[in-house]
Design an enzyme around this catalytic site. Sequence first.
Site, PDB file in Angstrom:
ATOM      1  CG  ASP A  20      62.322 -25.001 -61.812  1.00 13.99           C
ATOM      2  OD1 ASP A  20      62.162 -23.985 -62.646  1.00 13.99           O
ATOM      3  OD2 ASP A  20      62.314 -26.230 -62.019  1.00 13.99           O
ATOM      4  CG  ASN A  22      61.092 -17.430 -60.499  1.00 17.99           C
ATOM      5  OD1 ASN A  22      60.910 -18.246 -59.516  1.00 17.99           O
ATOM      6  ND2 ASN A  22      62.093 -17.030 -60.708  1.00 17.99           N
ATOM      7  CD1 TRP A  25      53.995 -18.627 -57.418  1.00 20.49           C
ATOM      8  CD2 TRP A  25      54.066 -17.059 -58.297  1.00 20.49           C
ATOM      9  NE1 TRP A  25      53.347 -17.762 -56.311  1.00 20.49           N
ATOM     10  CE2 TRP A  25      53.568 -16.616 -57.127  1.00 20.49           C
ATOM     11  CE3 TRP A  25      54.286 -15.584 -59.269  1.00 20.49           C
ATOM     12  CZ2 TRP A  25      53.066 -15.179 -56.557  1.00 20.49           C
ATOM     13  CZ3 TRP A  25      53.661 -14.315 -58.750  1.00 20.49           C
ATOM     14  CH2 TRP A  25      53.123 -14.185 -57.627  1.00 20.49           C
ATOM     15  CG  HIS A  37      61.435 -14.476 -64.199  1.00 22.16           C
ATOM     16  ND1 HIS A  37      62.007 -16.003 -63.819  1.00 22.16           N
ATOM     17  CD2 HIS A  37      61.351 -14.612 -65.502  1.00 22.16           C
ATOM     18  CE1 HIS A  37      61.842 -16.744 -64.933  1.00 22.16           C
ATOM     19  NE2 HIS A  37      61.606 -16.188 -65.906  1.00 22.16           N
ATOM     20  CB  SER A  65      70.978 -22.803 -66.906  1.00 19.06           C
ATOM     21  OG  SER A  65      70.055 -23.057 -68.125  1.00 19.06           O
ATOM     22  CG  LEU A 131      75.165 -15.071 -46.969  1.00 18.83           C
ATOM     23  CD1 LEU A 131      75.209 -16.508 -46.509  1.00 18.83           C
ATOM     24  CD2 LEU A 131      73.947 -14.590 -47.061  1.00 18.83           C
ATOM     25  NE  ARG A 188      64.571 -28.333 -60.754  1.00 16.79           N
ATOM     26  CZ  ARG A 188      65.160 -28.250 -61.698  1.00 16.79           C
ATOM     27  NH1 ARG A 188      66.364 -29.038 -62.242  1.00 16.79           N
ATOM     28  NH2 ARG A 188      64.664 -27.724 -62.892  1.00 16.79           N
ATOM     29  NE  ARG A 194      64.115 -31.047 -65.269  1.00 20.30           N
ATOM     30  CZ  ARG A 194      62.894 -30.972 -65.243  1.00 20.30           C
ATOM     31  NH1 ARG A 194      62.343 -32.136 -64.775  1.00 20.30           N
ATOM     32  NH2 ARG A 194      62.152 -30.002 -65.570  1.00 20.30           N
ATOM     33  CB  SER A 196      68.545 -28.272 -64.680  1.00 24.53           C
ATOM     34  OG  SER A 196      67.261 -28.997 -64.586  1.00 24.53           O
ATOM     35  CD  GLU A 207      72.153 -35.866 -47.248  1.00 25.21           C
ATOM     36  OE1 GLU A 207      71.120 -36.498 -47.474  1.00 25.21           O
ATOM     37  OE2 GLU A 207      73.175 -36.807 -47.188  1.00 25.21           O
TER      38      GLU A 207
HETATM   39  C1  IPE Z   1      67.318 -24.540 -64.003  1.00 27.97           C
HETATM   40  O1  IPE Z   1      65.815 -24.323 -64.172  1.00 27.97           O
HETATM   41  C2  IPE Z   1      67.843 -23.146 -64.016  1.00 27.97           C
HETATM   42  C3  IPE Z   1      67.568 -22.188 -63.135  1.00 27.97           C
HETATM   43  C4  IPE Z   1      67.024 -22.461 -61.992  1.00 27.97           C
HETATM   44  C5  IPE Z   1      68.141 -20.978 -63.189  1.00 27.97           C
HETATM   45  P1  IPE Z   1      65.221 -24.445 -65.546  1.00 27.97           P
HETATM   46  O2  IPE Z   1      63.827 -24.533 -65.383  1.00 27.97           O
HETATM   47  O3  IPE Z   1      65.815 -23.954 -66.632  1.00 27.97           O
HETATM   48  O4  IPE Z   1      65.426 -26.372 -65.761  1.00 27.97           O
HETATM   49  P2  IPE Z   1      64.672 -27.335 -66.519  1.00 27.97           P
HETATM   50  O5  IPE Z   1      64.733 -26.988 -68.119  1.00 27.97           O
HETATM   51  O6  IPE Z   1      63.266 -27.587 -65.904  1.00 27.97           O
HETATM   52  O7  IPE Z   1      65.557 -28.811 -66.574  1.00 27.97           O
HETATM   53  C1  IPE Z   2      63.384 -20.622 -62.559  1.00 23.42           C
HETATM   54  O1  IPE Z   2      62.051 -20.673 -62.931  1.00 23.42           O
HETATM   55  C2  IPE Z   2      64.074 -19.142 -62.954  1.00 23.42           C
HETATM   56  C3  IPE Z   2      65.167 -19.457 -64.215  1.00 23.42           C
HETATM   57  C4  IPE Z   2      65.232 -20.515 -64.760  1.00 23.42           C
HETATM   58  C5  IPE Z   2      65.611 -18.195 -64.932  1.00 23.42           C
HETATM   59  P1  IPE Z   2      61.475 -20.906 -64.365  1.00 23.42           P
HETATM   60  O2  IPE Z   2      61.599 -19.802 -65.218  1.00 23.42           O
HETATM   61  O3  IPE Z   2      62.391 -22.058 -64.677  1.00 23.42           O
HETATM   62  O4  IPE Z   2      59.956 -21.245 -64.007  1.00 23.42           O
HETATM   63  P2  IPE Z   2      59.186 -22.536 -64.586  1.00 23.42           P
HETATM   64  O5  IPE Z   2      60.118 -23.777 -64.210  1.00 23.42           O
HETATM   65  O6  IPE Z   2      58.975 -22.375 -66.096  1.00 23.42           O
HETATM   66  O7  IPE Z   2      58.059 -22.465 -63.819  1.00 23.42           O
HETATM   67 MG    MG Z   3      61.938 -24.114 -64.651  1.00 23.07          MG
END
Ligand code: IPE
Ligand code: IPE
Ligand code: MG
Length: 243
Positions: A20, A22, A25, A37, A65, A131, A188, A194, A196, A207
Amino acid sequence: MVVDKKSNLNTPLHVAVIMDGNGRWATSRGLQRLIGHRRGVDRVRDVVRVCPDYGVKYLTLFAFSTENWKRSEEEVVGLMRLFKRYIQAEATKLMADKVRVRFIGDRTRLDKDLRDLMLALEQQTAENDHLHMTVAINYGGRDELKRATQAIARQVQAGTLDPSEIDEVTISQNLDTSFLPDPDLVIRTSGEFRTSNFLPWQSTYSEYAFVQEEWPDFTPGIFARVLEDVSSRERRFGRVAAQ
Ligand code: IPE
Ligand code: IPE
Ligand code: MG
């Protein structure tokens, strides 16, 4: 930092990662979310490379997701393109490193080009066992449980399964992850606390490690630090502490 897998019996065998942060960042640097990404894919390469040295045999990555379809069309299309490009660009290296790749999630909503590439990579890497990498695309834990329930109901309807025979193993075997052990550790990134909708059935005794760094900043050094920290925890599985 080096994790000495020989001296540490508690090194997690199966690590699952909610990658999470990207987007944040990228936007905090004035960049498009998709650049974040892309940088995230570089971190996937790093983590895959070090897993065998760190004693990790199974790596499961949450890439998209069932809820992520709610994002802008530009971001969704960009992510799907990135998945395709990753598979095309990475296949040779994954073969050289003997990485077996499998995908979980509902593929029916993905476009045919991507589905074909996923299947081809699974087939090409099927004999590798250095792996075991699993990538979750269009994955949601509740959606997975719904599909598993439908599959079990069909077996009951066909007369091949009696309801009284349904146990926890039946459920595990009908999940997308039937070929995987439960994760020992779920990481995470980006400081969110959370899960998600990630692996709800499988992670009941995992863990958790929540790290502040956003996924594009997740280095092998941070990974080693997390593994070292988790290795010292005692997992009791409902029992009392060891004397
Ligand atoms: C969870 O991240 C899904 C992935 C890392 C692919 P999200 O950014 O979608 O989750 P929420 O919306 O913050 O809970
Ligand atoms: C996780 O990073 C990657 C995916 C859910 C595809 P995010 O795209 O959720 O990045 P933030 O949480 O919005 O920063
Ligand atoms: Mg996110």
